[in-house]
Design an enzyme around this catalytic site. Sequence first.
Site, PDB file in Angstrom:
ATOM      1  CD  GLU A  16       3.489  -3.831   9.257  1.00 21.21           C
ATOM      2  OE1 GLU A  16       4.091  -5.009   9.269  1.00 21.21           O
ATOM      3  OE2 GLU A  16       3.484  -3.133   8.640  1.00 21.21           O
TER       4      GLU A  16
ATOM      5  CE  LYS B  20       7.545  -2.176  11.157  1.00 22.60           C
ATOM      6  NZ  LYS B  20       7.045  -3.686   9.954  1.00 22.60           N
ATOM      7  CD  GLN B  21       3.694   2.246   9.981  1.00 22.00           C
ATOM      8  OE1 GLN B  21       5.010   1.651   9.386  1.00 22.00           O
ATOM      9  NE2 GLN B  21       3.169   1.821   8.656  1.00 22.00           N
TER      10      GLN B  21
ATOM     11  CD1 TRP C 121       0.521  -1.103   3.363  1.00 22.15           C
ATOM     12  CD2 TRP C 121       0.239   1.077   3.536  1.00 22.15           C
ATOM     13  NE1 TRP C 121       0.901  -0.487   4.407  1.00 22.15           N
ATOM     14  CE2 TRP C 121       0.467   0.690   4.593  1.00 22.15           C
ATOM     15  CE3 TRP C 121       0.096   2.133   3.300  1.00 22.15           C
ATOM     16  CZ2 TRP C 121       1.056   1.417   5.218  1.00 22.15           C
ATOM     17  CZ3 TRP C 121       0.035   3.578   4.491  1.00 22.15           C
ATOM     18  CH2 TRP C 121       0.901   2.836   5.405  1.00 22.15           C
ATOM     19  CG  ASP C 122       4.266   1.251   1.796  1.00 24.75           C
ATOM     20  OD1 ASP C 122       4.028   0.690   2.531  1.00 24.75           O
ATOM     21  OD2 ASP C 122       5.663   0.868   1.795  1.00 24.75           O
TER      22      ASP C 122
END
Length: 745
Positions: free
Chosen positions: A466, A577-578, A339-340
């Site tokens: 994630e 993680k983000q 999806w990046d």
Amino acid sequence: MTTAPTGRYGFDAFALRVRGVDSALAGQEESIFALSNGCLGVRSAWEQGDPVVESGTLVNGFYETWPIVYPESAYGFATSGQTIVYLPDATLLRVSVDGATLDLLTAEVERVLDLSRGLVVTTAHWPEVTVRWERLVSLLHPHLMAARVEVTAHQSLSLEIESGWGNRNRERPSRFDPRLAPTFQHALLIEENLERGPDGLSFSVGYRTNASAMELRCECRHRAVLDGQLLVHTDGTATIFRGDLAAQKSVAIEKICAYGAAISARTEVSFAELAGEQSRHLEEFWANHQIVIGDDPPLQQAVNWITFQLHQATAALVDGSGVPAKGLTGQAYEGHVFWDMDVFTLPFVAHTDPPTSARLIKYRHSMLATARQRAGQLNLAGALFPWRTINGEEASAYFEAGTAQYHINADAILGLATYLDATADTGLLWECGLEMAVETARMWADLGFYATDGRFHIHMVTGPDEYTALVDDNAYTNLMARFNLDRAVEWSSQLAAESADDFADLAVRLHLSGADIEAWRQAAAAMYVPIDDARGITPQDARFLERETWDWNTPPDQYPLLLHFHPLVIYRHQVLKQADVVMAVFNLPDDFTPEVARANFDFYDPLTTGDSSLSPPVQAGVAAMVGHADLALNYLRKGATLDLADLAGNTGQGVHLAAAGGVWLALVRGFGGFRRKQGTVVVEPRVPPAWGSLSFSVMVDGAPLSIQATPEKVTLHRPGGEPVNAEIWGQMLMIGAEPLTVNRP
């Protein structure tokens, strides 16, 4: 982990320059100096042959397949993996003098990545000889790469130049890291039909992958430019030139190579011709698309390198190809598209090269049939795009952090909306975009449900973070789903109003009814987005705030957490993680009040490990938006030097292309303050005083918009195209061909 020190590559704005050969940094430099064009990529192993970590050539979409084997399987799990395959490397041009191979470690060596010409140039001096190597991957011809070596003798000598063809990789260390490509126990490539030209200077050879049975043919042609006479010898695909060279005389060997299923590129072209057109292409590119920072030379160099990486990852992209997570600079993540691409890479392409961004939209659309099948496997209507893939099939064996990331559907629609804002290309919307919007909206309408509170909820999903999996009402997912549903309603209504006949045809083909559109409208309006009134923040999901806080005394060598802790340990803690919610602010800034946006950043920033390369640029952009100027600069520098300083310790596996796109967005959207709000252009620059100025150009409705900002004012003009309405620091103004300056209130 060996880390490249800041400043190792100098601070030339349009060149990365390294002196000497450091074996410990060979892998990093193979990635940082890699060349590509979106179709073809070549890692920058030393032409002399050593030191080397991972040499090879990658062709976008050329992959091997392998069965995913589960000790304990279940219905609907992904069944087939896909891994991009290294093809033979054509960059080896090994020079020997008087029977001995020259050793780079004993020479004075300088290597330069020239961003203004798209060349890697290596010069090495020994007492008896000077050697200059050049290489390029054509940004104009998808299948072509070229290399050249020139040897100048300082004394009479016997010379041998070996032009090699083949990978020369070190054995990959055995360690757990899910980001790495798998190690195969069988030969991946079967070589077929080697054919040599009568003069020995050219050859062609075919390759077929073992399991996927993909076929590709390569052609290589040499050209010698001589002061003396060299004899040509051949050994398989190796071409060897031998002869005597008098003092102060030179000899040059060029090789032009084409890789492709059906090669159409002319290998008879000279290196000089390719280099000349490459230089002219980049001169135009930089004139139109450089982000210019007033006074920060190290950051300017890093941003230019990032911009070059984004451009070379897409410049000659062919139909049917996406943009892998590492571009074509390494095999990590197996050449998969995530999806990046839609969220971080496509915006750069849409605002600099709209025709190529249209190819990316069509590539995503080409997956639709497979996405419909995947949705059916999960008992859903519509379509569900894969989290990671090359050919459209889901290739993630870890569904908790793979298939469960349903947000990929909305990310694809965000990419489409970005393209439409940049181009106003309703033709592509009607051709394929609306079909994507309809089928993704159907998935959301089926996945979610109305609870007793009357709100529309989405359960058991994973957001971009994630470290938090299989949750209810993930804020990022719900906000993006609402965006997806709203766009499907808007575009369907637009087509119905503009062309009733075309809409009727679409409705028949997709079995679309007015009831469907109304259901999407209602679901979007009723979408539940969690809110914590006491903290004034958006909870990441329904129960995130109930989890135990992470022990932040965890030793630094235990990061990234995914390599040192079982997923269940991570899942039960408040550790990211983000930051999903911060990324939602980044993607959908107008869905948050300034107060909530700032509160969200302040709450989630300390909980974010930065184990994702996407964290620094997103945090930089949002920190700039909410007024944390110093923190924004710190995160921007971290994101911009992520690869140049090897901050994640894995640059040797390929550059972090999505993070590069994030840095570009942080500058344009965060510091530059450019965004679209319900179709209106909004510009609210936030230029750090230390910079003095920030300038860039973006495509808006099919024509460029030029923005030159300082901390006190901004000047805008539209060199071509119709004037455009813009909201500048709250003022509604018309921007046309004449520069308009607005002072900051």
